[in-house]
Design an enzyme around this catalytic site. Structure first.
Site, mmCIF file in Angstrom:
data_model
loop_
_atom_site.group_PDB
_atom_site.id
_atom_site.type_symbol
_atom_site.label_atom_id
_atom_site.label_comp_id
_atom_site.label_asym_id
_atom_site.label_seq_id
_atom_site.Cartn_x
_atom_site.Cartn_y
_atom_site.Cartn_z
ATOM 1 N N ARG A 198 2.705 -4.504 -11.147
ATOM 2 C CA ARG A 198 1.399 -4.367 -10.498
ATOM 3 C C ARG A 198 1.224 -2.934 -10.039
ATOM 4 O O ARG A 198 2.071 -2.412 -9.318
ATOM 5 C CB ARG A 198 1.312 -5.261 -9.258
ATOM 6 N N ASP A 224 8.739 -9.028 -1.276
ATOM 7 C CA ASP A 224 8.745 -8.551 -2.665
ATOM 8 C C ASP A 224 9.897 -9.218 -3.423
ATOM 9 O O ASP A 224 11.072 -8.935 -3.174
ATOM 10 C CB ASP A 224 8.892 -7.031 -2.688
ATOM 11 N N ASP A 275 12.377 -6.853 -5.390
ATOM 12 C CA ASP A 275 13.250 -6.083 -4.495
ATOM 13 C C ASP A 275 14.309 -6.975 -3.856
ATOM 14 O O ASP A 275 15.471 -6.579 -3.711
ATOM 15 C CB ASP A 275 12.422 -5.402 -3.399
#
Ligand code: PRP
Ligand code: URA
Length: 209
Positions: free
Chosen positions: A104, A200, A203
């Site tokens: 994104r 996230d 991550d």
């Protein structure tokens, strides 16, 4: 209209709570995502076709059912989707694995495709696209489109957490694609993160940032 399946099994909900918790470290996060993916795969394969064969038990001859051998493809959306592949493969070990690379754009939140590789017999396979997060829906809509452009006819989308906005986007663009999620959350925030979500996913899976 595609169907939204919220798989709210107690084991899945229990594990999802620890996946959401910000104190859960990378190793445990990865293991939990793997376990939930396996549990969800049990549900997503519920409609797999069977055929009857004859066998001999120690007692007598019998008719019994086996999978009829429908070919399956699993396609993770890179990178976070990778965390769900092994969990699904535990139940469907013969599945081939394709990859769609999307990220994104942090400013526009629109997906950018940077990689695609699918099994050569796309038209003969049923596909399960996996990605932990269905947020704006941009990545899922584009990934599904990429598979369809290459000949895929039967696609399911599987995630851990979906937002109402993401579900709407996929259902509008691809009414033939069913969505399987462990949770339907409340909303997106201004940064396009799912609330309450898990942060996230990429991550947290790979220990980056
Ligand atoms: C995350 C997630 C999805 C996407 C969902 O990936 O894994 O692919 O965002 O958001 P959307 O529904 O609004 O498109 P990200 O872009 O962070 O890339 P990464 O997996 O490489 O970290
Ligand atoms: N991508 C993520 O990893 N998390 C979100 O909440 C939204 C998109």
């Amino acid at each position: 209209m595609s169907t939204l399946h919220v798989i709210d099994h107690p084991l899945i909900q229990h594990k999802l709570t620890y996946i959401r918790d910000k104190h859960t470290g990378t190793k445990e996060f990865r293991e939990l995502v793997d376990e939930v993916s396996t549990l969800m795969a049990f549900e997503i394969t519920r409609d797999m076709p069977l055929e009857e064969i004859e066998i001999e038990t120690p007692v007598c001859k019998a008719k019994s059912k086996i999978l009829s051998g429908k070919k399956i493809g699993i396609v993770p959306i890179l990178r976070a989707g990778l965390g769900m592949v092994d969990g699904v493969r535990k139940l469907i070990p013969a599945a081939k694995v394709g990859h769609v690379g999307l990220y994104r754009d942090p400013k526009t939140l629109t997906p950018v495709e940077y990689y695609i590789k699918l099994p050569s017999d796309v038209e003969e396979r049923d596909f399960i696209i996996v990605d932990p997060m269905l947020a704006t829906g941009g990545s899922a809509v584009d990934a599904i489109q990429s598979l369809k452009q290459r000949g895929a006819k039967n696609i399911k989308f599987m995630c851990l957490i979906a937002s109402p906005e993401g579900v709407k986007a996929v259902q509008r663009a691809h009414p033939d694609v069913d969505i399987y999620t462990a949770a339907l959350d409340e909303k997106l925030n201004e940064q396009g993160y799912i609330v309450p979500g898990l942060g996230d996913a990429g991550d947290r899976l790979f220990g980056t940032k």
